[in-house]
Design a protein around this motif. Structure first.
Motif, short mmCIF file in Angstrom:
data_model
loop_
_atom_site.label_atom_id
_atom_site.label_comp_id
_atom_site.label_asym_id
_atom_site.label_seq_id
_atom_site.Cartn_x
_atom_site.Cartn_y
_atom_site.Cartn_z
N LYS A 37 15.24 48.59 33.85
CA LYS A 37 14.29 49.05 35.04
C LYS A 37 13.67 47.88 35.74
CE LYS A 37 14.48 53.87 35.42
NZ LYS A 37 15.36 54.17 36.74
N LEU A 38 12.88 47.21 34.67
CA LEU A 38 12.21 45.87 34.99
C LEU A 38 13.07 44.81 35.47
CD1 LEU A 38 9.54 44.23 34.84
CD2 LEU A 38 10.21 43.30 32.60
N LYS A 39 14.28 44.70 34.95
CA LYS A 39 15.22 43.83 35.70
C LYS A 39 15.55 44.13 36.90
CE LYS A 39 19.88 41.70 34.79
NZ LYS A 39 21.17 41.82 34.09
N GLY A 40 15.71 45.27 37.19
CA GLY A 40 16.21 46.00 38.58
C GLY A 40 15.11 45.65 39.54
N TYR A 41 13.96 45.94 39.40
CA TYR A 41 12.74 45.54 40.03
C TYR A 41 12.42 43.94 40.36
CZ TYR A 41 11.50 50.46 39.88
OH TYR A 41 11.30 51.90 39.92
N LEU A 42 12.84 43.19 39.54
CA LEU A 42 12.61 41.76 39.69
C LEU A 42 13.77 41.33 40.64
CD1 LEU A 42 11.98 40.67 35.96
CD2 LEU A 42 10.36 40.55 37.87
N LEU A 43 15.11 41.92 40.36
CA LEU A 43 15.98 41.48 41.15
C LEU A 43 15.78 42.05 42.53
CD1 LEU A 43 19.03 42.47 38.88
CD2 LEU A 43 18.45 40.19 39.56
N ALA A 44 15.09 43.10 42.72
CA ALA A 44 14.77 43.75 44.29
C ALA A 44 13.58 42.77 44.88
CB ALA A 44 14.26 45.13 43.99
N ALA A 45 12.77 42.37 44.00
CA ALA A 45 11.77 41.28 44.69
C ALA A 45 12.47 40.09 44.97
CB ALA A 45 10.76 41.22 43.51
N ILE A 46 13.20 39.54 44.19
CA ILE A 46 13.85 38.15 44.61
C ILE A 46 14.91 38.47 45.84
CG2 ILE A 46 15.58 36.44 43.62
CD1 ILE A 46 14.71 36.93 40.94
N ALA A 47 15.38 39.87 45.85
CA ALA A 47 16.37 39.83 46.94
C ALA A 47 15.64 39.82 48.40
CB ALA A 47 17.15 41.25 46.83
N ALA A 48 14.56 40.60 48.22
CA ALA A 48 13.73 40.68 49.38
C ALA A 48 12.91 39.47 49.71
CB ALA A 48 12.57 41.63 49.33
N ALA A 49 12.54 38.59 49.02
CA ALA A 49 11.83 37.32 49.05
C ALA A 49 12.80 36.56 49.74
CB ALA A 49 11.32 36.86 47.98
N THR A 50 14.09 36.37 49.07
CA THR A 50 15.14 35.27 49.77
C THR A 50 15.63 35.66 51.17
OG1 THR A 50 16.59 36.25 48.49
CG2 THR A 50 15.76 34.34 47.59
N TYR A 51 15.37 37.12 51.36
CA TYR A 51 16.15 37.59 52.39
C TYR A 51 15.14 37.40 53.85
CZ TYR A 51 19.01 40.37 55.86
OH TYR A 51 19.78 40.61 56.77
N GLY A 52 13.76 37.27 53.11
CA GLY A 52 12.59 36.92 54.13
C GLY A 52 12.65 35.42 54.63
N THR A 53 13.43 34.45 54.04
CA THR A 53 13.44 33.03 54.48
C THR A 53 14.61 32.90 55.65
OG1 THR A 53 15.35 32.64 53.05
CG2 THR A 53 13.10 32.34 52.06
N ASN A 54 14.97 33.99 56.28
CA ASN A 54 16.02 33.71 57.27
C ASN A 54 15.30 33.03 58.64
OD1 ASN A 54 18.67 34.97 57.15
ND2 ASN A 54 17.66 36.77 56.61
N PRO A 55 14.19 33.29 58.81
CA PRO A 55 13.85 32.55 59.98
C PRO A 55 13.19 31.05 59.78
CG PRO A 55 12.15 34.24 59.52
CD PRO A 55 13.33 34.33 58.54
N ALA A 56 12.67 31.05 58.59
CA ALA A 56 12.57 29.58 58.24
C ALA A 56 13.64 28.50 58.44
CB ALA A 56 12.16 29.46 56.72
N PHE A 57 14.69 28.96 58.22
CA PHE A 57 16.29 28.15 58.36
C PHE A 57 16.75 28.20 59.73
CE2 PHE A 57 15.69 29.06 53.62
CZ PHE A 57 15.14 27.62 53.46
N ALA A 58 16.59 29.50 60.49
CA ALA A 58 17.38 30.04 61.59
C ALA A 58 16.75 29.36 62.76
CB ALA A 58 17.53 31.30 61.66
N VAL A 59 15.20 29.26 62.98
CA VAL A 59 14.57 29.01 64.07
C VAL A 59 14.79 27.44 64.23
CG1 VAL A 59 12.31 28.85 65.15
CG2 VAL A 59 13.04 30.85 63.95
N PRO A 60 14.65 26.52 63.43
CA PRO A 60 15.13 25.04 63.62
C PRO A 60 16.33 24.99 63.99
CG PRO A 60 13.93 25.29 61.46
CD PRO A 60 14.26 26.80 61.89
N LEU A 61 17.30 25.76 63.96
CA LEU A 61 18.71 25.53 64.20
C LEU A 61 18.81 26.03 65.80
CD1 LEU A 61 20.71 26.97 61.12
CD2 LEU A 61 20.68 24.45 61.94
#
Length: 246
Positions: A2-26
């Motif tokens: 379960k700890l692995k699952g929560y860590l994966l969930a955190a990484i997934a959300a954090a990386t998904y939140g980078t969308n505007p950082a790369f999209a807006v400059p484009l």
């Protein structure tokens, strides 16, 4: 586990939140959302194909796998496109914050349609999520929140929530290796952007070399890493905890 699952969930959300950082400059380089997403998805395909071949997994789909993967791909493509379009109507940080109403939607979908037991801890997490959204939802001084932008983000949140739920409840989807699942999601998801181009939206390219780096970052972080970690987290702890912890 379960700890692995929560860590994966955190990484997934954090990386998904980078969308505007790369999209807006484009966008500033003259690209439209549809073109950004088409390149984002297409640039992820060779990486996933190479990883599948290296691990010895077959790429071809079985007939029973086609329909659920097509639905997942269309959901993800629609969610991506509506979010990226919302960046044209409102501040990208506000739009990305609003997107995180999807945990509430996931919890409600699992409770009302799949009879998942609604725990007290889930209610507390939903309350904390709502409070966090209110605290983070700040617009630049003097600006207003666009109704069209909110509508687009809500569609993005809902389609993403349905995507998470389907990944959790479909036995066929759960039996497909993660890399193969992602590969075909991107294939079917790309059809959304190809359709938009076919109906009149122009295909645009970055005007500077830095734009291609932004596209590569979009393909890697909020696409391959985020979706891969999301799928693995759902298989480990379920869709509601994955969404809430994210």
């Amino acid at each position: 586990m379960k700890l692995k699952g929560y860590l994966l969930a955190a990484i997934a959300a954090a990386t998904y939140g980078t969308n505007p950082a790369f999209a807006v400059p484009l966008y500033e380089q003259g690209m439209n959302p549809n073109s950004v997403l088409l390149f984002r998805y297409m640039m992820g395909l060779p990486v996933l194909a190479a990883m599948l071949i290296w691990r010895g997994h077959p790429i071809a789909l079985q007939q029973r796998e086609i329909m659920p993967l097509a639905v997942l791909g269309l959901l993800m493509g629609t969610s991506s496109l509506t979010l990226f379009e919302a960046y044209n109507y409102m501040n990208s940080g506000v739009a990305s914050t609003l997107l995180f109403v999807y945990p509430v939607m996931v919890a409600l979908l699992m409770t009302f349609f799949f009879h998942e037991h609604f725990r007290a801890t889930t209610g507390i997490c939903l309350a904390l999520t709502g409070a966090g959204l209110i605290m983070l939802l700040r617009t630049p001084e003097g600006s207003e929140i666009s109704v069209a932008g909110i509508a687009l983000v809500m569609i993005s949140s809902l389609t993403y929530a349905i995507y998470l739920v389907m990944t959790n409840v479909s036995k066929t989807v759960r039996g497909i290796p993660t890399l193969k699942l992602l590969f075909w999601q991107l294939v079917f998801g790309s059809s959304v952007f190809i359709f938009v181009i076919a109906t009149g939206s122009p295909l645009t390219l970055p005007s500077q070399s830095s734009g291609w780096l932004n596209l590569a970052a979009l393909a890697l972080l909020p696409t391959i890493i985020s979706l891969g970690c999301t799928t693995a987290a759902i298989h480990s702890i379920g869709s509601t905890p994955t969404a809430l912890f994210g």
